[in-house]
Design an enzyme around this catalytic site. Structure first.
Site, PDB file in Angstrom:
ATOM      1  N   GLU A 165       1.854  -3.074  16.856  1.00 41.98           N
ATOM      2  CA  GLU A 165      -0.179  -3.001  17.429  1.00 41.98           C
ATOM      3  C   GLU A 165      -0.934  -4.626  17.152  1.00 41.98           C
ATOM      4  OE1 GLU A 165      -0.023  -0.387  20.073  1.00 41.98           O
ATOM      5  OE2 GLU A 165       1.356   0.300  18.943  1.00 41.98           O
ATOM      6  N   ASN A 168       3.552  -6.511  13.286  1.00 36.53           N
ATOM      7  CA  ASN A 168       3.142  -5.419  13.561  1.00 36.53           C
ATOM      8  C   ASN A 168       2.685  -5.710  14.511  1.00 36.53           C
ATOM      9  OD1 ASN A 168       1.077  -2.824  14.165  1.00 36.53           O
ATOM     10  ND2 ASN A 168      -0.064  -3.627  12.112  1.00 36.53           N
ATOM     11  N   HIS A 179      -1.520   1.467  -4.124  1.00 38.66           N
ATOM     12  CA  HIS A 179      -2.057   2.747  -3.942  1.00 38.66           C
ATOM     13  C   HIS A 179      -1.169   3.828  -4.706  1.00 38.66           C
ATOM     14  CE1 HIS A 179      -3.861   2.317  -0.084  1.00 38.66           C
ATOM     15  NE2 HIS A 179      -4.543   1.225  -0.675  1.00 38.66           N
ATOM     16  N   GLN A 214       1.057  -0.950   0.071  1.00 31.88           N
ATOM     17  CA  GLN A 214      -0.002  -0.034  -0.122  1.00 31.88           C
ATOM     18  C   GLN A 214       0.795   0.802  -0.159  1.00 31.88           C
ATOM     19  OE1 GLN A 214      -3.539  -0.839   3.143  1.00 31.88           O
ATOM     20  NE2 GLN A 214      -1.835  -2.353   3.878  1.00 31.88           N
ATOM     21  N   ASN A 215       2.069   1.256   0.102  1.00 31.05           N
ATOM     22  CA  ASN A 215       3.032   2.116   0.186  1.00 31.05           C
ATOM     23  C   ASN A 215       3.089   2.709  -1.377  1.00 31.05           C
ATOM     24  OD1 ASN A 215       2.911   1.466   2.782  1.00 31.05           O
ATOM     25  ND2 ASN A 215       5.117   0.605   2.945  1.00 31.05           N
ATOM     26  N   CYS A 256      -2.552  18.346 -21.766  1.00 34.38           N
ATOM     27  CA  CYS A 256      -4.138  19.117 -22.230  1.00 34.38           C
ATOM     28  C   CYS A 256      -4.255  20.057 -21.317  1.00 34.38           C
ATOM     29  CB  CYS A 256      -4.764  17.779 -21.569  1.00 34.38           C
ATOM     30  SG  CYS A 256      -4.870  17.554 -19.858  1.00 34.38           S
ATOM     31  N   THR A 270       0.755  -2.784   8.514  1.00 28.35           N
ATOM     32  CA  THR A 270      -0.524  -2.195   8.677  1.00 28.35           C
ATOM     33  C   THR A 270      -1.645  -2.294   9.233  1.00 28.35           C
ATOM     34  OG1 THR A 270      -2.304  -2.033   6.762  1.00 28.35           O
ATOM     35  CG2 THR A 270      -1.338  -4.266   6.762  1.00 28.35           C
ATOM     36  N   ASP A 279       6.235   4.881  -2.044  1.00 27.86           N
ATOM     37  CA  ASP A 279       7.594   5.494  -1.079  1.00 27.86           C
ATOM     38  C   ASP A 279       8.351   4.583  -2.597  1.00 27.86           C
ATOM     39  OD1 ASP A 279       7.868   2.949   0.479  1.00 27.86           O
ATOM     40  OD2 ASP A 279       7.029   4.067   1.768  1.00 27.86           O
TER      41      ASP A 279
HETATM   42  C1  BJW Z   1       4.979  -0.598  12.630  1.00 24.16           C
HETATM   43  C2  BJW Z   1       5.644  -0.197  13.106  1.00 24.16           C
HETATM   44  C3  BJW Z   1       7.460  -1.145  12.747  1.00 24.16           C
HETATM   45  C4  BJW Z   1       4.390   1.439  12.726  1.00 24.16           C
HETATM   46  N1  BJW Z   1       6.977  -2.144  12.367  1.00 24.16           N
HETATM   47  N2  BJW Z   1       4.608  -2.063  12.738  1.00 24.16           N
HETATM   48  C5  BJW Z   1     -15.530  -0.593   2.734  1.00 24.16           C
HETATM   49  C6  BJW Z   1     -15.896  -0.553   3.795  1.00 24.16           C
HETATM   50  C7  BJW Z   1     -15.440   0.999   4.402  1.00 24.16           C
HETATM   51  C8  BJW Z   1     -14.890   1.450   4.097  1.00 24.16           C
HETATM   52  C9  BJW Z   1     -14.816   1.817   2.287  1.00 24.16           C
HETATM   53  C10 BJW Z   1     -14.801   0.254   2.273  1.00 24.16           C
HETATM   54  N3  BJW Z   1     -13.987   0.179   0.534  1.00 24.16           N
HETATM   55  C11 BJW Z   1     -14.102   1.768   0.087  1.00 24.16           C
HETATM   56  C12 BJW Z   1     -14.672   2.138   1.515  1.00 24.16           C
HETATM   57  C13 BJW Z   1     -13.838   3.558   1.145  1.00 24.16           C
HETATM   58  C14 BJW Z   1     -12.269   3.194   1.129  1.00 24.16           C
HETATM   59  C15 BJW Z   1     -12.147   2.698   2.915  1.00 24.16           C
HETATM   60  O1  BJW Z   1     -11.358   1.806   3.220  1.00 24.16           O
HETATM   61  N4  BJW Z   1     -11.829   3.965   4.502  1.00 24.16           N
HETATM   62  C16 BJW Z   1     -12.060   3.260   5.704  1.00 24.16           C
HETATM   63  C17 BJW Z   1     -10.328   4.230   5.979  1.00 24.16           C
HETATM   64  C18 BJW Z   1     -13.021   3.207   5.588  1.00 24.16           C
HETATM   65  N5  BJW Z   1     -11.159   3.425   0.688  1.00 24.16           N
HETATM   66  C19 BJW Z   1     -11.165   3.602  -0.432  1.00 24.16           C
HETATM   67  O2  BJW Z   1     -11.261   4.530  -0.739  1.00 24.16           O
HETATM   68  C20 BJW Z   1     -10.037   3.126  -1.731  1.00 24.16           C
HETATM   69  N6  BJW Z   1     -11.066   2.868  -2.994  1.00 24.16           N
HETATM   70  C21 BJW Z   1     -12.443   1.908  -3.101  1.00 24.16           C
HETATM   71  O3  BJW Z   1     -12.068   1.492  -2.381  1.00 24.16           O
HETATM   72  O4  BJW Z   1     -12.047   2.738  -4.223  1.00 24.16           O
HETATM   73  C22 BJW Z   1     -13.762   1.859  -4.526  1.00 24.16           C
HETATM   74  C23 BJW Z   1     -14.673   3.217  -3.896  1.00 24.16           C
HETATM   75  C24 BJW Z   1     -15.012   3.808  -5.287  1.00 24.16           C
HETATM   76  C25 BJW Z   1     -15.859   4.786  -4.765  1.00 24.16           C
HETATM   77  C26 BJW Z   1     -16.223   5.509  -3.336  1.00 24.16           C
HETATM   78  C27 BJW Z   1     -16.227   4.679  -2.605  1.00 24.16           C
HETATM   79  C28 BJW Z   1     -15.271   3.240  -2.893  1.00 24.16           C
HETATM   80  C29 BJW Z   1      -9.408   3.964  -1.624  1.00 24.16           C
HETATM   81  C30 BJW Z   1      -8.635   3.886  -0.865  1.00 24.16           C
HETATM   82  C31 BJW Z   1      -6.686   4.549  -0.710  1.00 24.16           C
HETATM   83  C32 BJW Z   1      -6.273   5.278   0.566  1.00 24.16           C
HETATM   84  N7  BJW Z   1      -5.261   5.500   0.484  1.00 24.16           N
HETATM   85  C33 BJW Z   1      -4.015   5.939   1.083  1.00 24.16           C
HETATM   86  C34 BJW Z   1      -3.721   7.205   0.684  1.00 24.16           C
HETATM   87  C35 BJW Z   1      -2.367   7.136  -0.437  1.00 24.16           C
HETATM   88  C36 BJW Z   1      -1.778   8.210  -1.183  1.00 24.16           C
HETATM   89  C37 BJW Z   1      -0.533   9.184   0.280  1.00 24.16           C
HETATM   90  O5  BJW Z   1       0.080   8.868  -0.033  1.00 24.16           O
HETATM   91  O6  BJW Z   1      -1.509  10.160   0.410  1.00 24.16           O
HETATM   92  O7  BJW Z   1      -3.658   5.152   1.231  1.00 24.16           O
HETATM   93  S1  BJW Z   1      -4.886   6.540   2.606  1.00 24.16           S
HETATM   94  C38 BJW Z   1      -3.528   5.937   3.761  1.00 24.16           C
HETATM   95  O8  BJW Z   1      -3.704   4.481   4.279  1.00 24.16           O
HETATM   96  C39 BJW Z   1      -2.778   5.449   2.755  1.00 24.16           C
HETATM   97  C40 BJW Z   1      -2.267   3.858   3.265  1.00 24.16           C
HETATM   98  O9  BJW Z   1      -1.424   3.280   2.553  1.00 24.16           O
HETATM   99  C41 BJW Z   1      -3.188   3.545   3.546  1.00 24.16           C
HETATM  100  C42 BJW Z   1      -3.379   2.336   4.326  1.00 24.16           C
HETATM  101  O10 BJW Z   1      -2.617   2.637   5.604  1.00 24.16           O
HETATM  102  P1  BJW Z   1      -1.602   1.817   6.225  1.00 24.16           P
HETATM  103  O11 BJW Z   1      -0.021   1.567   5.673  1.00 24.16           O
HETATM  104  O12 BJW Z   1      -2.567   0.556   6.960  1.00 24.16           O
HETATM  105  O13 BJW Z   1      -0.667   2.517   7.253  1.00 24.16           O
HETATM  106  P2  BJW Z   1      -1.541   2.634   9.017  1.00 24.16           P
HETATM  107  O14 BJW Z   1      -0.517   4.446   9.545  1.00 24.16           O
HETATM  108  O15 BJW Z   1      -2.662   3.214   9.268  1.00 24.16           O
HETATM  109  O16 BJW Z   1      -0.607   2.436   9.796  1.00 24.16           O
HETATM  110  C43 BJW Z   1       0.455   1.474   9.915  1.00 24.16           C
HETATM  111  C44 BJW Z   1       0.678  -0.198  10.623  1.00 24.16           C
HETATM  112  O17 BJW Z   1       1.826   0.110  10.848  1.00 24.16           O
HETATM  113  C45 BJW Z   1      -0.104   0.347  12.641  1.00 24.16           C
HETATM  114  O18 BJW Z   1      -0.665  -0.601  12.837  1.00 24.16           O
HETATM  115  C46 BJW Z   1       1.677   0.507  13.232  1.00 24.16           C
HETATM  116  O19 BJW Z   1       0.736  -0.543  14.688  1.00 24.16           O
HETATM  117  C47 BJW Z   1       1.829  -0.130  12.570  1.00 24.16           C
HETATM  118  N8  BJW Z   1       3.272   0.162  12.541  1.00 24.16           N
HETATM  119  N9  BJW Z   1       5.931   1.396  13.163  1.00 24.16           N
HETATM  120  C48 BJW Z   1       5.863  -2.720  12.611  1.00 24.16           C
HETATM  121  N10 BJW Z   1       8.476  -0.794  12.947  1.00 24.16           N
END
Ligand code: BJW
Length: 253
Positions: free
Chosen positions: A214, A212, A120, A102-103, A151, A189, A105
């Site tokens: 947490e 993870n 992503h 999902q990263n 464009c 994640t 970077d």
């Molecule tokens: C360690 C550590 C160490 C720390 N060692 N561990 C179904 C149900 C509910 C909602 C939805 C659903 N389907 C779709 C949705 C809506 C939405 C969604 O999911 N919302 C929820 C938040 C509720 N999803 C979307 O909109 C997606 N699109 C989609 O579904 O399209 C269909 C659609 C179209 C039209 C309308 C509706 C649906 C798109 C999602 C895009 C996410 N984009 C982001 C930003 C990317 C750009 C940017 O970088 O700015 O992606 S949001 C952000 O979250 C980023 C990440 O990739 C993503 C996930 O985050 P991640 O990687 O899990 O990070 P954290 O911070 O949350 O967690 C870090 C973890 O690491 C923690 O657990 C720590 O404990 C751990 N950790 N250090 C090991 N050293």
């Protein structure tokens, strides 16, 4: 740090198809902030609805562009950490290995991982908001964001914002690999963002492992939990599993 169970090591040694899904925690020890950490996460300081949605960009493109310029500079300074390098090693030892991230970077690729599926997008690519032309360079002007050379539309990072679709073919390939794997790792994640968070649930047939620092909503659904830092646990796991084995798929250096 958690003790790594011998049973997990034995299962990984004989696994034929391994899928790994990574999130921001894997890059945390490269100095890139995660999203949801209570004090240091990006979403603790910035409102995602004002920065990571198409509506936010339409409302204030300059703010969004400048926020991503700051993030791109952070990423440019970051180097892969031992978690990224351990996954390069894992690819060498497993006969069929799929890395889904999902990263945005690019640190897995920088470490040497091959065929990484980016759910992503990638912050280092730029596209136009209107017609999605991929744009490698643009003429320096005062305009922020700059304009698309094809464009004239506004330029934006090629990442997936909330409400936007995951690249269809990438998700389809990720899903297929997940349906077929015998081991599935979810690493660093929060398992809160969909559809990425569906993947470990699709991997019903597989031995599921979470690494993870947490607890997450996935924790109760996995067979093994390694609680702690990915940058410490992953190299330890690789070492325990394959220290005395020759790689199956040496990746050319
Ligand atoms: C360690 C550590 C160490 C720390 N060692 N561990 C179904 C149900 C509910 C909602 C939805 C659903 N389907 C779709 C949705 C809506 C939405 C969604 O999911 N919302 C929820 C938040 C509720 N999803 C979307 O909109 C997606 N699109 C989609 O579904 O399209 C269909 C659609 C179209 C039209 C309308 C509706 C649906 C798109 C999602 C895009 C996410 N984009 C982001 C930003 C990317 C750009 C940017 O970088 O700015 O992606 S949001 C952000 O979250 C980023 C990440 O990739 C993503 C996930 O985050 P991640 O990687 O899990 O990070 P954290 O911070 O949350 O967690 C870090 C973890 O690491 C923690 O657990 C720590 O404990 C751990 N950790 N250090 C090991 N050293």
């Amino acid at each position: 740090m958690t003790t790594i169970p011998l049973e997990l090591v034995q299962k990984l040694r004989v696994a034929q198809q391994v899928v790994v899904l990574t999130g921001a925690g894997v890059s945390a020890e490269s100095g890139i902030p995660t999203f949801r950490a209570a004090q240091t996460g990006l979403w603790a300081q910035y409102n995602p609805a004002e920065l990571a949605t198409p509506q936010a960009f339409q409302k204030n493109p300059r703010l969004v562009w400048e926020w991503y310029t700051w993030r791109r500079e952070l990423v440019a300074q970051a180097k892969p950490n031992p978690a990224h390098f351990a996954l390069v090693q894992m690819q060498k030892y497993v006969s069929q290995f799929t890395l889904i991230t999902q990263n945005v970077d690019g640190l897995h690729q920088q470490a040497g991982s091959q065929s990484v599926m980016e759910l992503h997008g990638n912050i280092n690519r730029t596209k136009c908001f209107q017609q999605e032309h991929l744009v490698a360079s643009w003429s320096p002007t005062e305009a922020i964001p700059p304009h698309c050379p094809y464009c004239g539309g506004l330029l934006r990072p090629d990442v997936v914002w909330f409400g936007e679709n995951i690249p269809t073919l990438v998700f389809q390939s990720a899903r297929e690999a997940t349906e077929q794997c015998d081991m599935f790792f979810s690493i660093g994640t929060s398992s809160l963002v969909y559809p990425a968070a569906l993947l470990p649930l699709i991997a019903r047939q597989a031995t599921r492992v979470e690494i993870n620092s947490e607890t997450t909503p996935l924790t109760s659904q996995v067979h093994f939990t390694l609680r702690g830092s990915a940058a410490q646990l992953l190299p330890a796991l690789i070492n325990l599993t394959w220290a005395t084995h020759e790689p199956l798929n040496p990746i050319p250096e």
